[in-house]
Write an enzyme that holds these catalytic residues in place. Structure first.
Site, short mmCIF file in Angstrom:
data_model
loop_
_atom_site.label_atom_id
_atom_site.label_comp_id
_atom_site.label_asym_id
_atom_site.label_seq_id
_atom_site.Cartn_x
_atom_site.Cartn_y
_atom_site.Cartn_z
N GLN A 142 -54.48 14.96 57.70
CA GLN A 142 -55.38 16.10 57.64
C GLN A 142 -56.10 16.00 56.30
O GLN A 142 -55.72 16.62 55.31
CB GLN A 142 -54.59 17.40 57.81
CG GLN A 142 -53.75 17.43 59.08
CD GLN A 142 -54.57 17.47 60.38
OE1 GLN A 142 -55.48 18.29 60.51
NE2 GLN A 142 -54.27 16.58 61.32
N ALA A 177 -56.66 27.53 62.80
CA ALA A 177 -56.25 26.12 62.87
C ALA A 177 -57.31 25.20 62.27
O ALA A 177 -58.39 25.65 61.88
CB ALA A 177 -55.96 25.75 64.31
N HIS A 178 -57.01 23.93 62.23
CA HIS A 178 -57.91 22.96 61.63
C HIS A 178 -59.28 22.94 62.31
O HIS A 178 -59.37 23.00 63.52
CB HIS A 178 -57.33 21.54 61.59
CG HIS A 178 -56.66 21.06 62.83
ND1 HIS A 178 -55.96 19.89 62.85
CD2 HIS A 178 -56.57 21.56 64.08
CE1 HIS A 178 -55.48 19.70 64.05
NE2 HIS A 178 -55.82 20.69 64.81
N ASN A 179 -60.29 22.84 61.48
CA ASN A 179 -61.69 22.71 61.92
C ASN A 179 -62.23 23.96 62.62
O ASN A 179 -63.31 23.91 63.23
CB ASN A 179 -61.86 21.49 62.84
CG ASN A 179 -61.66 20.19 62.08
OD1 ASN A 179 -60.53 19.71 61.95
ND2 ASN A 179 -62.73 19.64 61.52
N SER A 201 -60.78 23.74 66.12
CA SER A 201 -62.20 23.44 66.37
C SER A 201 -62.95 24.55 67.10
O SER A 201 -64.10 24.35 67.48
CB SER A 201 -62.36 22.13 67.16
OG SER A 201 -61.81 21.06 66.43
#
Lengths: 348, 348, 348
Positions: free
Chosen positions: C202, C243-245, C263
């Site tokens: 990450q 969460a990520h992105n 995302s």
């Protein structure tokens, strides 16, 4: 660090469609990648970005369709190839063997000389810290806790007394291992002072086996007796709650904000979406999968896919959800049936 | 520590079925117990483990059936007896009266001489710490906060400025008392710079009365005005959110990941399963109970059991859930009725 | 601090119904206010408290009905007027320009001279801390992270390496910015040692733009590649997972315990109730709103109101919920139709 595309392909057992001598400097998202970057494509939702990317090369699956002329690195498991290539460019931080003078190492603690204990980290009495393990600032390792080799405990992680962390575990910031389980016995009399909840001592421990990751601000309670355990290679996302005496099988994946109640036993390779909840004392079979927000009240056999609240087989849930959406129309149809029938009855 | 079984029975007002002179060294789970251990049985799910246990004695209810020849400690409230016996073997940690030189005690703070302030704990200006209270490493007590007697604040707990903790409270690691409530007023003009959310000052406090437990990484927001309060003897599990101006009644139990929105007033002895959600400004009657994942949009009368989303009486929810499961079949039946009726109509 | 009621009205563009010369000393809740306090009324649920209050004056909307003789401060947006008046009485804490000798400022870090770095805060290598920003005890700012001007990082906040916080941001206690996203590629062979999950690095960051608030123990993951971003003026409550992105649009409001999967892109001015969940890779239009506990599986157009699980238009959800409640009765009606039809058929 630079790699040729051919070299990258070789490292991940893939093959190049196009110019293998291309020098790759970075791994970048499709939208931001330039001619010396490698990017990644797997989700059809991003087909437009794939078509438009200026990336020098793109990692894709063996049979993925691609715009003509695009340089590709094809691999059987594209996501795994991406993971490995990204790791080449972003290797994990190496520990710097040192104990900060601003860290606190309590009496009787044993810290491996290759470990890195940063400022303001705290290692309790008799605790052990394994080889090459990194403790970031604000980490608190309780008395007698044991942390294995090659672990990373990010800032403000807490591992309470006597708990155990295996090798190669990562605990994201704020994760708590070994808080007390939630156990109280109701005492109607309370020694004459009225009703009260009497705390059940949580004298067990919590343990992470090897290769476990625990997400930011997640909580794994210590057992009432015995241990709460997350087994080899399981990965736990952020803000997850694992109650006392829970047993999470090897290689299971639990997404954010899921909660597993006391003594529930989750098998191997189980996958849960976000915000799943399970009541206590269940047995979840190997390889079972759960849709996001599933509320699980019963044992689930191995290999099943469950969704809904109360959770049932995913296929049933889809049909039921569709039927619910059609329910107002169904009510109307029944009303019309009643009317028509009444008319027929009157005519008869 | 060792106790005879008869001694244990006497301490908890129970009686021995079998040899009361048996020496007991430990409290252990059924599966791991040996001949000098006492174990506990109450949940029928573990009948096989009960049958197979090698425990010297087992704590059970007054009328629990048991395999012949098994030595038993029978008690009217078996779980309470277990809690008390487990406490004999695992008494709470005694405080060591000391302020670590690596702790920070700010100007004007008053720490009782019998309190234990561990390394890297921080006590703010004018804060008070009561008798025999333990602050673990990483605890931050804000300016002017008051912590009572016999409390345990586990590592990395935060109590923000002016908040109040009663006597005999336990705060598990990472719990936050007194973060700002979530209050913003929408300002369409934003002083000419466009729309923005204007923060409503959260100038109240958060208070825990006596005998409250707050779970790991749970958050109790301070009030906008006045106070957010968790009353005497209530127990809050991990990752629970109590919003500004919430009022939790005495002896209530809130399981993990539940969230109560602003100004909702929960009565005495209310019990919530995990992941329950309540909207704001509700009144929940004394003794009401909520199934896991209930989503509560309306006031609930005292003594009711609610489940579902939107939540309703538990019995209704069970019937509705069963009806939903039968819904695809019902759709089919209506279709057949329509066909049959049409045929009848045509014949008529 | 004292203000006359007329002065307060002027500051917020409101007007006084009654004696504008009244001296106001405090802002208090209706139930606790006295003759020199101003209070606030907007929610009809509290009409009785409004009727009974002893407050010297009450802030209300332009056309709000009020008991005769009550002194009022009327404003077009009463809640905004209240926010501004409360801020006059409870202005935000001014920073005291100082670096505590018990804080740790690592090599190459740049701390603005007007910033306040409290005891036991930790600023990593090469990190920057802006003007007038306050770091409370236990805050950990990772290597190379950048914190803007006029921020408040409450106790035990973690900002991991390279992450970015804009100006005027507030991070409540225990919030984590930049933990690793939850990304693992399944490797069936595992280099011969059996199946395993391979961590996807990450290597991106997490960023908060200006005027963002992040709630207690909330977690915002860093991106796999690129960045996770919370845009200008968005406000995030406690225990929220991003969460990520993920990309959260300007001015959006996300209530406690909601979770947004990887995302997903949330538009401008979106509002979510508590415990909302969204799967990954969605696009949520500007101004969309979500009822508490909504489980969102699909893109949502701008301006829509969604509820339920799976989430759909709020109006449909209300109808479906009502239909579900009537479902057991519907089943009965269908049974009776079948009986009646059978009888007719037999007669025919």
């Amino acid at each position: 660090v630079h790699f040729s595309l051919a070299e990258l392909a070789e490292r991940v057992g893939g093959r190049v469609d196009g110019d293998g001598s291309l020098r790759i400097a970075r791994v970048m998202p499709l939208e931001e990648a330039g001619p010396s970057d490698v990017s990644f494509f797997a989700n059809r939702k991003y087909a437009a970005a794939f078509a438009a990317t200026r990336a020098g090369a793109v990692i894709v699956g063996e049979n993925e369709e691609a715009p003509a002329g695009r340089t590709l690195l094809r691999a059987a498991n594209a996501y795994l190839a991406f993971a490995r290539i990204a790791t080449l460019f972003h290797p994990p931080r190496e520990p710097v063997p040192e104990i900060s003078p601003r860290a606190v190492i309590s009496e009787g603690a044993v810290v491996d000389p290759s470990a890195e204990i940063q400022d303001l980290a705290h290692v309790g009495r008799g605790a052990t810290i394994g080889a090459r393990t990194i403790l970031f600032p604000g980490v608190v390792v309780g008395d007698g806790a044991r942390i294995g080799d090659d672990c990373v405990l990010h800032p403000n992680v807490v591992v309470r007394e006597r708990c155990v962390v295996g090798n190669r575990c990562t605990l994201q910031p704020g994760a708590v291992l070994g808080g007390d389980g939630f156990g109280f016995a109701f005492d109607m009399e309370g020694d004459g002072s009225g009703p009260r909840h009497v705390k059940v001592p949580q004298s067990g421990i919590a343990e992470l086996e090897d290769d476990v990751e625990l997400g930011a601000n997640s909580t794994v309670d210590r057992a009432t007796l015995g241990k709460t355990i997350v087994r080899r290679g399981a990965k736990i996302d952020n803000l997850v709650q694992l109650a006392h005496n829970v047993d999470i099988g090897p290689l299971s994946l639990i997404a954010a904000q899921s909660g597993i109640s006391g003594s529930t036993k989750v098998g191997m390779g189980v996958a849960m979406g976000g915000q799943v909840g399970m009541v206590g004392h269940l047995t979840i079979g190997d390889g079972a999968r759960f849709g996001a927000k599933a509320g699980v009240h019963n044992d689930v056999p191995a290999g099943e896919i469950y969704s809904g609240y109360p959770a049932g087989p995913h296929r049933d849930w889809l049909r039921e959800s569709a039927a619910i959406r059609a329910l107002p129309a169904l009510v109307k149809r029944v009303r019309e049936l009643e009317k028509a029938l009444k008319k027929l009855q009157e005519e008869a």
